[in-house]
Design a protein around this motif. Sequence first.
Motif, PDB file in Angstrom:
ATOM      1  N   ASP A  88      62.309 -55.097  -4.556  1.00 24.70           N
ATOM      2  CA  ASP A  88      63.485 -54.295  -4.235  1.00 24.70           C
ATOM      3  C   ASP A  88      63.179 -53.000  -3.486  1.00 24.70           C
ATOM      4  N   TYR A  89      62.012 -52.394  -3.774  1.00 21.13           N
ATOM      5  CA  TYR A  89      61.685 -51.088  -3.231  1.00 21.13           C
ATOM      6  C   TYR A  89      60.258 -51.079  -2.679  1.00 21.13           C
ATOM      7  N   VAL A  90      60.005 -50.119  -1.783  1.00 17.01           N
ATOM      8  CA  VAL A  90      58.698 -49.996  -1.129  1.00 17.01           C
ATOM      9  C   VAL A  90      58.182 -48.577  -1.310  1.00 17.01           C
ATOM     10  N   TYR A  91      56.893 -48.485  -1.573  1.00 14.05           N
ATOM     11  CA  TYR A  91      56.254 -47.180  -1.697  1.00 14.05           C
ATOM     12  C   TYR A  91      54.902 -47.216  -0.975  1.00 14.05           C
ATOM     13  N   PHE A  92      54.562 -46.135  -0.256  1.00 11.77           N
ATOM     14  CA  PHE A  92      53.274 -46.004   0.424  1.00 11.77           C
ATOM     15  C   PHE A  92      52.377 -45.065  -0.379  1.00 11.77           C
ATOM     16  N   PHE A  93      51.132 -45.487  -0.573  1.00  8.92           N
ATOM     17  CA  PHE A  93      50.198 -44.700  -1.390  1.00  8.92           C
ATOM     18  C   PHE A  93      48.849 -44.640  -0.691  1.00  8.92           C
ATOM     19  N   ASP A  94      48.296 -43.431  -0.541  1.00  6.10           N
ATOM     20  CA  ASP A  94      46.986 -43.269   0.098  1.00  6.10           C
ATOM     21  C   ASP A  94      45.880 -43.340  -0.946  1.00  6.10           C
ATOM     22  N   PRO A  95      44.762 -44.009  -0.624  1.00  7.26           N
ATOM     23  CA  PRO A  95      43.759 -44.380  -1.635  1.00  7.26           C
ATOM     24  C   PRO A  95      42.776 -43.292  -2.051  1.00  7.26           C
ATOM     25  N   ASP A  96      42.982 -42.054  -1.602  1.00  5.34           N
ATOM     26  CA  ASP A  96      42.140 -40.956  -2.111  1.00  5.34           C
ATOM     27  C   ASP A  96      42.984 -39.946  -2.882  1.00  5.34           C
ATOM     28  N   ASP A  97      44.237 -40.296  -3.139  1.00  9.89           N
ATOM     29  CA  ASP A  97      45.146 -39.390  -3.832  1.00  9.89           C
ATOM     30  C   ASP A  97      45.456 -39.902  -5.237  1.00  9.89           C
ATOM     31  N   ILE A  98      46.304 -39.175  -5.959  1.00  9.17           N
ATOM     32  CA  ILE A  98      46.612 -39.504  -7.357  1.00  9.17           C
ATOM     33  C   ILE A  98      48.117 -39.365  -7.590  1.00  9.17           C
ATOM     34  N   LEU A  99      48.662 -40.288  -8.369  1.00 11.02           N
ATOM     35  CA  LEU A  99      50.059 -40.204  -8.784  1.00 11.02           C
ATOM     36  C   LEU A  99      50.167 -39.677 -10.204  1.00 11.02           C
ATOM     37  N   HIS A 100      51.196 -38.867 -10.440  1.00 11.39           N
ATOM     38  CA  HIS A 100      51.537 -38.498 -11.809  1.00 11.39           C
ATOM     39  C   HIS A 100      51.894 -39.780 -12.563  1.00 11.39           C
ATOM     40  N   PRO A 101      51.545 -39.913 -13.842  1.00 11.12           N
ATOM     41  CA  PRO A 101      51.818 -41.156 -14.579  1.00 11.12           C
ATOM     42  C   PRO A 101      53.276 -41.589 -14.584  1.00 11.12           C
ATOM     43  N   GLN A 102      54.206 -40.650 -14.436  1.00  4.51           N
ATOM     44  CA  GLN A 102      55.628 -40.991 -14.496  1.00  4.51           C
ATOM     45  C   GLN A 102      56.314 -41.030 -13.134  1.00  4.51           C
ATOM     46  N   THR A 103      55.543 -40.969 -12.054  1.00  6.60           N
ATOM     47  CA  THR A 103      56.147 -40.908 -10.721  1.00  6.60           C
ATOM     48  C   THR A 103      57.105 -42.066 -10.469  1.00  6.60           C
ATOM     49  N   LEU A 104      56.634 -43.280 -10.641  1.00  6.67           N
ATOM     50  CA  LEU A 104      57.473 -44.436 -10.330  1.00  6.67           C
ATOM     51  C   LEU A 104      58.673 -44.529 -11.270  1.00  6.67           C
ATOM     52  N   GLN A 105      58.464 -44.199 -12.522  1.00  9.52           N
ATOM     53  CA  GLN A 105      59.560 -44.248 -13.501  1.00  9.52           C
ATOM     54  C   GLN A 105      60.659 -43.262 -13.134  1.00  9.52           C
ATOM     55  N   ILE A 106      60.267 -42.043 -12.779  1.00  7.40           N
ATOM     56  CA  ILE A 106      61.240 -41.012 -12.401  1.00  7.40           C
ATOM     57  C   ILE A 106      61.952 -41.402 -11.114  1.00  7.40           C
ATOM     58  N   ALA A 107      61.186 -41.857 -10.116  1.00 10.38           N
ATOM     59  CA  ALA A 107      61.773 -42.193  -8.822  1.00 10.38           C
ATOM     60  C   ALA A 107      62.741 -43.363  -8.930  1.00 10.38           C
ATOM     61  N   ILE A 108      62.360 -44.412  -9.669  1.00 10.92           N
ATOM     62  CA  ILE A 108      63.222 -45.590  -9.763  1.00 10.92           C
ATOM     63  C   ILE A 108      64.488 -45.273 -10.553  1.00 10.92           C
ATOM     64  N   LYS A 109      64.379 -44.416 -11.549  1.00  7.87           N
ATOM     65  CA  LYS A 109      65.564 -44.028 -12.321  1.00  7.87           C
ATOM     66  C   LYS A 109      66.574 -43.311 -11.446  1.00  7.87           C
ATOM     67  N   GLU A 110      66.098 -42.355 -10.637  1.00  9.66           N
ATOM     68  CA  GLU A 110      67.009 -41.553  -9.823  1.00  9.66           C
ATOM     69  C   GLU A 110      67.601 -42.370  -8.682  1.00  9.66           C
ATOM     70  N   ILE A 111      66.811 -43.207  -8.045  1.00  7.55           N
ATOM     71  CA  ILE A 111      67.302 -43.953  -6.881  1.00  7.55           C
ATOM     72  C   ILE A 111      68.295 -45.032  -7.289  1.00  7.55           C
ATOM     73  N   THR A 112      68.091 -45.640  -8.466  1.00  3.32           N
ATOM     74  CA  THR A 112      69.001 -46.699  -8.906  1.00  3.32           C
ATOM     75  C   THR A 112      70.273 -46.142  -9.551  1.00  3.32           C
ATOM     76  N   SER A 113      70.146 -45.070 -10.316  1.00  2.12           N
ATOM     77  CA  SER A 113      71.323 -44.526 -11.002  1.00  2.12           C
ATOM     78  C   SER A 113      72.337 -43.963 -10.023  1.00  2.12           C
ATOM     79  N   ARG A 114      71.874 -43.503  -8.863  1.00  2.00           N
ATOM     80  CA  ARG A 114      72.780 -42.952  -7.852  1.00  2.00           C
ATOM     81  C   ARG A 114      73.015 -43.917  -6.690  1.00  2.00           C
ATOM     82  N   ASN A 115      72.360 -45.069  -6.729  1.00  3.33           N
ATOM     83  CA  ASN A 115      72.499 -46.101  -5.699  1.00  3.33           C
ATOM     84  C   ASN A 115      72.191 -45.545  -4.302  1.00  3.33           C
ATOM     85  N   TYR A 116      71.101 -44.777  -4.204  1.00  7.40           N
ATOM     86  CA  TYR A 116      70.659 -44.266  -2.912  1.00  7.40           C
ATOM     87  C   TYR A 116      69.647 -45.221  -2.274  1.00  7.40           C
TER      88      TYR A 116
END
Length: 335
Positions: A88-116
């Motif tokens: 359903d969704y696409v994300y780009f990630f560079d292989p020398d960086d780091i994501l916060h553990p909740q990044t995807l959870q927070i992003a998917i919640k906001e994008i789906t709840s507002r249908n953006y």
Amino acid sequence: MSKSRNPLISIIIPVFNIEKYLSEALESLISQTYPYWRGIIIDDGSSDKSSDIADYYAEKDERFTVIHQKNAGVSAARNKGLQNVSGDYVYFFDPDDILHPQTLQIAIKEITSRNYDLVTFGAMKFYEDTALPLAEKTNLKIVDQLSKTELFRLFFEEKYHCQYCKGGYVYTRLYKKEILKNIWFDVTKKVYEDEDFCCKLYRSLDPNFKTLYIDTPLYFYRQRRSGAIRSARIKRLFALYSCRRNMLQYFDKNSEEYKILDKARLTTLIKLMQISLTQGYNGAFSLFRKILLSREDISLKTFLPYLFGPKYARTYSENRLKKSEIKNNRLKYWE
């Protein structure tokens, strides 16, 4: 909610000779509290151990898939990833960086709840001695109902009012897959391919487009020493100036987008002029000052150092760059 009803995120990960940091980056994906993702690793002809590390993670976690190809550059690698996305969704990630553990959870919640169609979140630079804010996020600064033009400002306006979300970076956004249809990276660009991609995406969006941004750092961008070397900085500034000049052709000269992008190009030109002056080259100074005099969108403070001729401008530029290099020398860059 059952697993089948959870949106799937395809994560595109271009990899080239990054063995030192790749494992840490992929572990930050495995540590995501939102588990419904698929990691597409495009090994772009690595000659170090990156290929082996990628294959190891594909065996360790079935959510990873590895595509090996001959070296063709980051844009071609990302395009290969786009050709293989699912869900359903696409994300780009560079292989020398780091994501916060909740990044995807927070992003998917906001994008789906507002249908953006997309959501932007913050990025933070980190050095060897940076303490990363990886604890659970409770105070998210969310700005809702961002208009299409405001999104463009966020992409290209250096003094846009948010703290962490500014810039045309593809890795600070979660995209609905449908809006990336027929949007590709320019394979001729080696740097600033992100800005060109964001500009193409922007032009494809509906005029009534609405989105949001989360002005909280959820992506951590590793600062490596190679990017701080002055010669590398000059090369990147030339590339950025050229990229922004070329993107101007996409917009009418009277449009708000043209004005925003043209001012961003001018900012890059000023930085290039400062470096040229410190190297004793002032052949273009008269034309440069004429350009500044013709502008009504820059402050007196910005223009003043160049008002009294190349000698004063050179002294000013040398002081600016000296302060910048002193600051850089104090920072503990990653190798």
